[in-house]
Design a protein around this motif. Structure first.
Motif, PDB file in Angstrom:
ATOM      1  N   ILE A  39      35.976  13.637  11.549  1.00  0.00           N
ATOM      2  CA  ILE A  39      36.240  12.183  11.549  1.00  0.00           C
ATOM      3  C   ILE A  39      36.790  11.767  10.191  1.00  0.00           C
ATOM      4  O   ILE A  39      37.765  11.011  10.095  1.00  0.00           O
ATOM      5  CB  ILE A  39      34.947  11.418  11.918  1.00  0.00           C
ATOM      6  N   ASN A  40      36.189  12.287   9.130  1.00  0.00           N
ATOM      7  CA  ASN A  40      36.648  11.989   7.768  1.00  0.00           C
ATOM      8  C   ASN A  40      38.113  12.397   7.583  1.00  0.00           C
ATOM      9  O   ASN A  40      38.929  11.625   7.060  1.00  0.00           O
ATOM     10  CB  ASN A  40      35.728  12.726   6.779  1.00  0.00           C
ATOM     11  N   VAL A  79      40.535  10.098   9.582  1.00  0.00           N
ATOM     12  CA  VAL A  79      40.642   8.723   9.087  1.00  0.00           C
ATOM     13  C   VAL A  79      41.297   8.669   7.707  1.00  0.00           C
ATOM     14  O   VAL A  79      42.119   7.795   7.431  1.00  0.00           O
ATOM     15  CB  VAL A  79      39.243   8.056   9.058  1.00  0.00           C
ATOM     16  N   THR A  99      42.001   4.916  12.732  1.00  0.00           N
ATOM     17  CA  THR A  99      40.838   4.142  12.289  1.00  0.00           C
ATOM     18  C   THR A  99      39.553   4.868  12.690  1.00  0.00           C
ATOM     19  O   THR A  99      39.558   5.745  13.566  1.00  0.00           O
ATOM     20  CB  THR A  99      40.816   2.747  12.930  1.00  0.00           C
ATOM     21  N   LEU A 100      38.453   4.449  12.058  1.00  0.00           N
ATOM     22  CA  LEU A 100      37.148   5.021  12.401  1.00  0.00           C
ATOM     23  C   LEU A 100      36.816   4.738  13.866  1.00  0.00           C
ATOM     24  O   LEU A 100      36.300   5.607  14.570  1.00  0.00           O
ATOM     25  CB  LEU A 100      36.073   4.442  11.475  1.00  0.00           C
ATOM     26  N   ALA A 116      36.277   4.074   4.682  1.00  0.00           N
ATOM     27  CA  ALA A 116      36.973   5.294   4.284  1.00  0.00           C
ATOM     28  C   ALA A 116      36.330   5.896   3.034  1.00  0.00           C
ATOM     29  O   ALA A 116      36.312   7.108   2.860  1.00  0.00           O
ATOM     30  CB  ALA A 116      38.448   4.992   4.030  1.00  0.00           C
ATOM     31  N   LEU A 153      32.833   7.604   4.066  1.00  0.00           N
ATOM     32  CA  LEU A 153      32.829   8.515   5.220  1.00  0.00           C
ATOM     33  C   LEU A 153      32.330   9.917   4.893  1.00  0.00           C
ATOM     34  O   LEU A 153      31.724  10.573   5.730  1.00  0.00           O
ATOM     35  CB  LEU A 153      34.252   8.640   5.789  1.00  0.00           C
TER      36      LEU A 153
END
Ligand code: ZN
Length: 536
Positions: free
Chosen positions: A450-451, A454, A471-472, A514, A517
């Motif tokens: 995910i990091n 994003v 986006t997250l 961000a 994260l």
């Protein structure tokens, strides 16, 4: 609606109420700070009301933190990952000396005669930058065969005893097709085996009980990172281990199972014969390969690689797997679709992706079958809209971008890299994209992926191809509701809403950004309202 929901709470009372939560589901933060669970399913999501917490109801205070649906990892090799957890873990090795020390300590713990197997090392991150050789470890392993797989599984180090067992000497054998036995100036094998040569050394396969023990360990590993469902790729011969796991009293991980395919008809029959454990282990379909990988320059590209592997001609652009061109897949895909099964196929190079979409295009009722492309790493721009148009699901592993981003431009050039890991382009073209890890190739931790998706941050710390950042909310959807759809479980999991199975994660942050994260992680994980990870 609210009144109906409250009436549903009257009798009997919920088993569990989570209050003071910032609830996220289906792309957005939900109104209300409370959810209630009965018999393993959400029965209420909305504002907290004191009358909900009655005698017999457990109450959990989420302390304002974000609560998300249990994460769905759409691409794992769980059994290999789990078995590997019992081998020597060399990922933490920081130098040549540290690597040798770890092998020595592990060696001392093993009974005589047993193979020493390990995984996860990567000499690129050590100060020496030398490739390891058998001499490094011979002195500490003696007569015990040792076999240590590199982080990516594409190469391995064998000691002298293991080479001897495999019959690899100064005099032979020759390199197998697609593989290299590294040799010094005198022809003596160094111990390093690459690609197809890795399989020349065969440590004894794990027993059934070792595989089952591996599966149990893998489930724990998944749960602690907030993963409550996986699309898992395994040999159909191992499907019964999953059935055994899912049939026990309180399983904590759901499996949509995909069988590695050799003979299509035989595998289709075997997958259809599997007795599902509904909601926990369900056989969904078959997995095949279009091409190889970027790192080994065996991905099948439309145009030649900018950086060639040793001994390859100037116009080298990788090769398709035989089944992709000899008609096997064309027939196999049709047969699988006709049998009601889903097909998921590994495709890394842009030509492999293009050809696979062409093969899929002719499948009757393709949208309903939800065929998937696994990895989707490099795309020709013209193919990006085809995923949504055909109803084909792109299944990507965002953390691979963090690794490949370090060398991708050198290998395929800056131009083609702009459509590599095309997270944003695929979503903009309305594709139903899903995310996964590809564990055991990399960590199963979804927050690492995910990091990357994003922030675009790669392993060097640099931001790479940020025009593909998403986006997250989008990244979480790829790991929840989209993943449920890709596994035919969209009416059961992937959302926090009444009627859905109560798999959810309490995060350690309220509003991740961000900048925070890289520290985002689960503090508690629940499956059907049972806590499977966390304090207390
Ligand atoms: Zn994989």
């Amino acid at each position: 609606m609210l009144i109906a929901a409250l009436l549903a709470l009257q009798t009997p009372p919920p088993d569990l109420v989570v209050m003071n939560a910032r609830i996220w589901s289906d792309g957005r933060v939900v109104r209300g700070d409370c959810l209630a669970i009965r018999d393993g399913r959400f029965v209420y999501v909305g504002p907290f009301r004191p009358e909900m917490a009655r005698s017999g109801t457990r109450v959990v205070d989420a302390r304002g933190q974000m609560v998300i649906p249990g994460l769905i990892d759409s691409h794992t090799h769980l059994l290999e990952g789990g078995v590997g957890l019992f081998e020597l873990q060399l990922r933490p090795a920081t130098s040549k000396a540290d690597f040798i020390r770890r092998v020595k300590e592990w060696n001392e713990k093993l009974p005589p005669g047993q193979w020493l197997t390990g995984n996860g090392w990567s000499a690129e991150s050590w100060p020496e930058k030398e490739q390891p050789t058998k001499e490094w470890i011979d002195a500490v392993t003696g007569d015990r065969p040792a076999f240590l797989t590199r982080m990516d599984g594409h190469s391995a180090l064998a000691n002298s005893a293991a080479l001897r067992k495999a019959g690899i000497t100064k005099d032979g054998p020759k390199d197998p097709p697609g593989g290299v036995i590294d040799r010094d100036a005198n022809g003596e094998p160094t111990g390093m085996l690459r690609e197809e040569a890795v399989g020349l050394v065969q440590p004894p396969p794990p027993t059934e009980e070792e595989r089952y023990r591996g599966l149990l360990a893998a489930v724990k590993e998944a749960n602690r990172y907030g993963v409550t469902t996986v699309s898992d790729i395994a040999s159909v011969a191992n499907f019964d281990l999953y059935r055994r796991y899912a049939s026990q009293a309180e399983p904590t991980l759901r499996f949509a199972l995909y069988a590695r395919t050799d003979d299509w008809n035989r595998t289709i029959t075997a997958v259809n014969a599997f007795k599902n454990v509904p909601g926990w282990a369900e056989a969904r379909g078959l997995k095949a390969f279009m091409d190889g990988s970027l790192g080994s320059r065996t991905a099948f590209m439309h145009a030649p690689f900018n950086e060639l592997p040793p001994g390859k001609p100037k116009d080298w652009r990788g090769v398709p797997m035989p089944g992709a061109v000899d008609g096997t897949y064309r027939q196999g895909f049709r047969a699988a679709a006709a049998a009601g099964l889903q097909v998921i196929v590994h495709a890394i190079g842009d030509q492999a992706n293009h050809d696979l979409l062409n093969l899929y295009e002719n499948i009757p009722d393709l949208k309903a079958r939800r065929f998937r492309v696994e990895h989707v790493q490099h795309l020709m721009p013209g193919d990006i809209p085809r995923f949504a148009r055909l109803g084909v699901i792109p299944s990507l592993q965002p953390y691979h971008k963090a690794d490949d981003g370090r060398y991708c431009e050198a290998v395929i050039g800056a131009d083609r890299s702009r459509h590599s890991y095309a997270f944003r382009s695929l979503l903009a073209a309305n594709a139903s994209m899903v995310f996964g890890s590809d564990w055991d190739v990399v960590t199963i931790d979804p927050f690492a992926g995910i990091n990357t998706a994003v922030t675009g941050k790669i392993l060097t710390g640099k931001v790479w191809q940020p025009q593909q950042n998403i986006t997250l909310d989008q990244a979480l959807s790829c790991y929840t509701s989209n993943g449920a759809y890709a596994a035919f479980w969209e009416n059961e999991i992937g959302r926090i809403a009444p009627g859905f199975r109560a798999d959810f994660v309490v995060l350690n942050q309220r509003t991740p950004t961000a900048r925070t994260l890289d520290r985002l992680a689960p503090s508690e994980v629940y499956v059907e309202g049972r806590k499977v990870y966390g304090q207390n």
